[in-house]
Design a protein around this motif. Structure first.
Motif, PDB file in Angstrom:
ATOM      1  N   LYS A 104      24.813  21.989  34.337  1.00 54.70           N
ATOM      2  CA  LYS A 104      24.607  20.898  33.385  1.00 54.70           C
ATOM      3  C   LYS A 104      23.230  20.260  33.566  1.00 54.70           C
ATOM      4  O   LYS A 104      22.587  19.840  32.596  1.00 54.70           O
ATOM      5  N   ASP A 105      22.750  20.180  34.831  1.00 57.65           N
ATOM      6  CA  ASP A 105      21.451  19.560  35.110  1.00 57.65           C
ATOM      7  C   ASP A 105      20.291  20.552  35.004  1.00 57.65           C
ATOM      8  O   ASP A 105      19.180  20.280  35.450  1.00 57.65           O
ATOM      9  N   ASP A 106      20.584  21.737  34.408  1.00 59.18           N
ATOM     10  CA  ASP A 106      19.585  22.799  34.168  1.00 59.18           C
ATOM     11  C   ASP A 106      19.145  23.551  35.423  1.00 59.18           C
ATOM     12  O   ASP A 106      18.231  24.379  35.358  1.00 59.18           O
ATOM     13  N   THR A 107      19.760  23.253  36.565  1.00 55.40           N
ATOM     14  CA  THR A 107      19.500  24.074  37.747  1.00 55.40           C
ATOM     15  C   THR A 107      20.328  25.359  37.637  1.00 55.40           C
ATOM     16  O   THR A 107      21.185  25.488  36.764  1.00 55.40           O
ATOM     17  N   THR A 108      20.056  26.301  38.526  1.00 51.25           N
ATOM     18  CA  THR A 108      20.697  27.614  38.433  1.00 51.25           C
ATOM     19  C   THR A 108      21.752  27.819  39.510  1.00 51.25           C
ATOM     20  O   THR A 108      21.552  27.467  40.670  1.00 51.25           O
ATOM     21  N   LEU A 109      22.855  28.403  39.087  1.00 44.62           N
ATOM     22  CA  LEU A 109      23.951  28.749  39.995  1.00 44.62           C
ATOM     23  C   LEU A 109      23.997  30.277  40.105  1.00 44.62           C
ATOM     24  O   LEU A 109      24.129  30.974  39.103  1.00 44.62           O
ATOM     25  N   ASP A 110      23.833  30.802  41.328  1.00 47.21           N
ATOM     26  CA  ASP A 110      23.913  32.252  41.540  1.00 47.21           C
ATOM     27  C   ASP A 110      25.369  32.655  41.765  1.00 47.21           C
ATOM     28  O   ASP A 110      26.059  32.039  42.581  1.00 47.21           O
ATOM     29  N   THR A 111      25.813  33.688  41.051  1.00 43.73           N
ATOM     30  CA  THR A 111      27.195  34.130  41.211  1.00 43.73           C
ATOM     31  C   THR A 111      27.293  35.651  41.278  1.00 43.73           C
ATOM     32  O   THR A 111      26.429  36.375  40.795  1.00 43.73           O
ATOM     33  N   LYS A 112      28.354  36.094  41.918  1.00 46.43           N
ATOM     34  CA  LYS A 112      28.791  37.489  41.839  1.00 46.43           C
ATOM     35  C   LYS A 112      29.982  37.455  40.886  1.00 46.43           C
ATOM     36  O   LYS A 112      31.021  36.873  41.211  1.00 46.43           O
ATOM     37  N   SER A 113      29.832  38.052  39.707  1.00 45.73           N
ATOM     38  CA  SER A 113      30.817  37.854  38.640  1.00 45.73           C
ATOM     39  C   SER A 113      31.555  39.124  38.250  1.00 45.73           C
ATOM     40  O   SER A 113      30.989  40.222  38.262  1.00 45.73           O
ATOM     41  N   ASN A 114      32.819  38.938  37.903  1.00 49.17           N
ATOM     42  CA  ASN A 114      33.647  39.979  37.301  1.00 49.17           C
ATOM     43  C   ASN A 114      34.187  39.422  35.988  1.00 49.17           C
ATOM     44  O   ASN A 114      34.871  38.388  35.982  1.00 49.17           O
ATOM     45  N   ILE A 115      33.867  40.089  34.892  1.00 48.94           N
ATOM     46  CA  ILE A 115      34.301  39.635  33.571  1.00 48.94           C
ATOM     47  C   ILE A 115      35.043  40.804  32.910  1.00 48.94           C
ATOM     48  O   ILE A 115      34.496  41.895  32.782  1.00 48.94           O
ATOM     49  N   PHE A 116      36.272  40.551  32.517  1.00 46.25           N
ATOM     50  CA  PHE A 116      37.053  41.665  31.954  1.00 46.25           C
ATOM     51  C   PHE A 116      37.927  41.199  30.795  1.00 46.25           C
ATOM     52  O   PHE A 116      38.324  40.028  30.715  1.00 46.25           O
ATOM     53  N   PRO A 117      38.207  42.116  29.866  1.00 47.81           N
ATOM     54  CA  PRO A 117      39.030  41.753  28.700  1.00 47.81           C
ATOM     55  C   PRO A 117      40.503  41.625  29.067  1.00 47.81           C
ATOM     56  O   PRO A 117      41.004  42.368  29.906  1.00 47.81           O
ATOM     57  N   ASP A 118      41.160  40.665  28.452  1.00 43.00           N
ATOM     58  CA  ASP A 118      42.603  40.491  28.614  1.00 43.00           C
ATOM     59  C   ASP A 118      43.266  41.210  27.431  1.00 43.00           C
ATOM     60  O   ASP A 118      43.160  40.751  26.289  1.00 43.00           O
ATOM     61  N   LEU A 119      43.908  42.352  27.699  1.00 44.56           N
ATOM     62  CA  LEU A 119      44.448  43.198  26.633  1.00 44.56           C
ATOM     63  C   LEU A 119      45.974  43.110  26.583  1.00 44.56           C
ATOM     64  O   LEU A 119      46.633  42.942  27.617  1.00 44.56           O
ATOM     65  N   ASP A 120      46.534  43.272  25.374  1.00 41.92           N
ATOM     66  CA  ASP A 120      47.996  43.301  25.249  1.00 41.92           C
ATOM     67  C   ASP A 120      48.504  44.730  25.442  1.00 41.92           C
ATOM     68  O   ASP A 120      47.731  45.637  25.802  1.00 41.92           O
ATOM     69  N   ASP A 121      49.782  44.945  25.231  1.00 46.11           N
ATOM     70  CA  ASP A 121      50.389  46.267  25.439  1.00 46.11           C
ATOM     71  C   ASP A 121      49.824  47.331  24.501  1.00 46.11           C
ATOM     72  O   ASP A 121      49.933  48.532  24.765  1.00 46.11           O
ATOM     73  N   PHE A 122      49.232  46.901  23.397  1.00 51.77           N
ATOM     74  CA  PHE A 122      48.651  47.836  22.422  1.00 51.77           C
ATOM     75  C   PHE A 122      47.135  47.942  22.576  1.00 51.77           C
ATOM     76  O   PHE A 122      46.441  48.426  21.696  1.00 51.77           O
ATOM     77  N   LEU A 123      46.638  47.434  23.724  1.00 53.84           N
ATOM     78  CA  LEU A 123      45.211  47.453  24.068  1.00 53.84           C
ATOM     79  C   LEU A 123      44.358  46.660  23.085  1.00 53.84           C
ATOM     80  O   LEU A 123      43.180  46.959  22.878  1.00 53.84           O
ATOM     81  N   GLU A 124      44.987  45.664  22.463  1.00 51.90           N
ATOM     82  CA  GLU A 124      44.232  44.753  21.607  1.00 51.90           C
ATOM     83  C   GLU A 124      43.783  43.563  22.449  1.00 51.90           C
ATOM     84  O   GLU A 124      44.510  43.081  23.311  1.00 51.90           O
ATOM     85  N   MET A 125      42.560  43.102  22.187  1.00 45.30           N
ATOM     86  CA  MET A 125      42.009  42.017  23.006  1.00 45.30           C
ATOM     87  C   MET A 125      42.659  40.670  22.688  1.00 45.30           C
ATOM     88  O   MET A 125      42.694  40.234  21.545  1.00 45.30           O
ATOM     89  N   LEU A 126      43.160  40.034  23.722  1.00 47.86           N
ATOM     90  CA  LEU A 126      43.722  38.687  23.598  1.00 47.86           C
ATOM     91  C   LEU A 126      42.670  37.637  23.944  1.00 47.86           C
ATOM     92  O   LEU A 126      42.701  36.526  23.441  1.00 47.86           O
ATOM     93  N   GLY A 127      41.771  38.033  24.833  1.00 50.06           N
ATOM     94  CA  GLY A 127      40.734  37.110  25.286  1.00 50.06           C
ATOM     95  C   GLY A 127      39.957  37.730  26.426  1.00 50.06           C
ATOM     96  O   GLY A 127      39.929  38.955  26.597  1.00 50.06           O
ATOM     97  N   VAL A 128      39.327  36.880  27.225  1.00 47.43           N
ATOM     98  CA  VAL A 128      38.471  37.346  28.322  1.00 47.43           C
ATOM     99  C   VAL A 128      38.748  36.507  29.567  1.00 47.43           C
ATOM    100  O   VAL A 128      38.956  35.297  29.477  1.00 47.43           O
ATOM    101  N   ILE A 129      38.740  37.169  30.715  1.00 50.14           N
ATOM    102  CA  ILE A 129      38.883  36.478  32.006  1.00 50.14           C
ATOM    103  C   ILE A 129      37.545  36.583  32.748  1.00 50.14           C
ATOM    104  O   ILE A 129      36.990  37.673  32.891  1.00 50.14           O
ATOM    105  N   PHE A 130      37.056  35.434  33.185  1.00 47.70           N
ATOM    106  CA  PHE A 130      35.792  35.368  33.925  1.00 47.70           C
ATOM    107  C   PHE A 130      36.105  34.876  35.342  1.00 47.70           C
ATOM    108  O   PHE A 130      36.624  33.779  35.525  1.00 47.70           O
ATOM    109  N   VAL A 131      35.823  35.721  36.325  1.00 50.48           N
ATOM    110  CA  VAL A 131      36.039  35.360  37.732  1.00 50.48           C
ATOM    111  C   VAL A 131      34.711  35.520  38.467  1.00 50.48           C
ATOM    112  O   VAL A 131      34.082  36.581  38.397  1.00 50.48           O
ATOM    113  N   ALA A 132      34.290  34.476  39.150  1.00 52.74           N
ATOM    114  CA  ALA A 132      32.993  34.535  39.831  1.00 52.74           C
ATOM    115  C   ALA A 132      33.054  33.872  41.202  1.00 52.74           C
ATOM    116  O   ALA A 132      33.856  32.967  41.444  1.00 52.74           O
ATOM    117  N   TYR A 133      32.181  34.340  42.073  1.00 54.75           N
ATOM    118  CA  TYR A 133      32.055  33.780  43.419  1.00 54.75           C
ATOM    119  C   TYR A 133      30.658  33.181  43.551  1.00 54.75           C
ATOM    120  O   TYR A 133      29.654  33.830  43.234  1.00 54.75           O
TER     121      TYR A 133
END
Length: 208
Positions: A104-133
């Motif tokens: 928010k203060d325009d400084t930078t946050l370094d992360t190791k990120s994993n971003i993956f689609p949240d899919l239903d049983d028919f492989l249709e995208m429901l949304g996205v999950i963002f997990v970062a360290y």
């Protein structure tokens, strides 16, 4: 008997489903308490942000909801990275890598990120999950170590230059001393030759 077996199987299945649900909840709690976590809809707008993400970025949870992921792009140079993330997600693939996030203060946050689609049983995208360290401290330590190494190399190079200069100065001094010694030797030889010549002339005169 068939009815009893059916009930037993149903109970076993219910027990198994409960175990799986409990494990998922446990996993989610671990994930939520140790990582920066976001949930996004199909348009990549935030629908959930955990406390760690809010704390690390300086945003309040209410202000994050509805924001797009690209909001956290730290500068224009990161456009290519975010374009790649969006492309991978739209193709229902995950993305993993080092990602800088703008706080928010325009400084930078370094992360190791994993971003993956949240899919239903028919492989249709429901949304996205963002997990970062958060790797900001690690990256800062790494930068400090790199700076220390560069400084050490620079100092060693300077010492080497100074040593070379000292050696060069010493060589010049030795060379000058040698030249001076040669001159003195030549003068000595000339003097000796003159004396020898005088002796010869004197001997010749005496013989006359």
């Amino acid at each position: 008997l068939i009815y009893i077996e059916y009930i037993e199987k149903s109970l076993e299945l219910e027990k198994l489903l409960k175990q799986q649900k409990d494990e998922l909840i446990k996993f989610r709690n671990i994930l939520d308490s140790n990582n920066l976590l976001l949930k996004l809809d199909k348009e990549f707008r935030i629908t959930y942000a955990n406390k760690l993400f809010c704390k690390a970025t300086g945003y309040k949870k209410e202000t994050l909801l509805g924001k797009e992921l690209v909001t956290f792009r730290h500068n224009n140079n990161a456009k290519k990275i975010f374009d790649d993330i969006y492309e991978q997600l739209l193709n229902k693939n995950s993305w993993e890598g080092n990602l800088k996030i703008k706080r928010k203060d325009d400084t930078t946050l370094d992360t190791k990120s994993n971003i993956f689609p949240d899919l239903d049983d028919f492989l249709e995208m429901l949304g996205v999950i963002f997990v970062a360290y958060d790797t900001t401290k690690e990256q800062e330590l790494k930068r400090q170590m790199q700076l220390a190494l560069i400084k050490e190399k620079s100092e060693n190079l300077q010492k080497t230059k100074e040593q070379n200069l000292e050696q060069e100065t010493l060589l010049i001094k030795i060379k000058d001393e040698l030249e001076e010694t040669k001159k003195e030797l030549n003068i000595f030889k000339l003097n000796n030759n003159d004396k020898t010549n005088e002796k010869i002339l004197k001997t010749l005169e005496e013989e006359k």
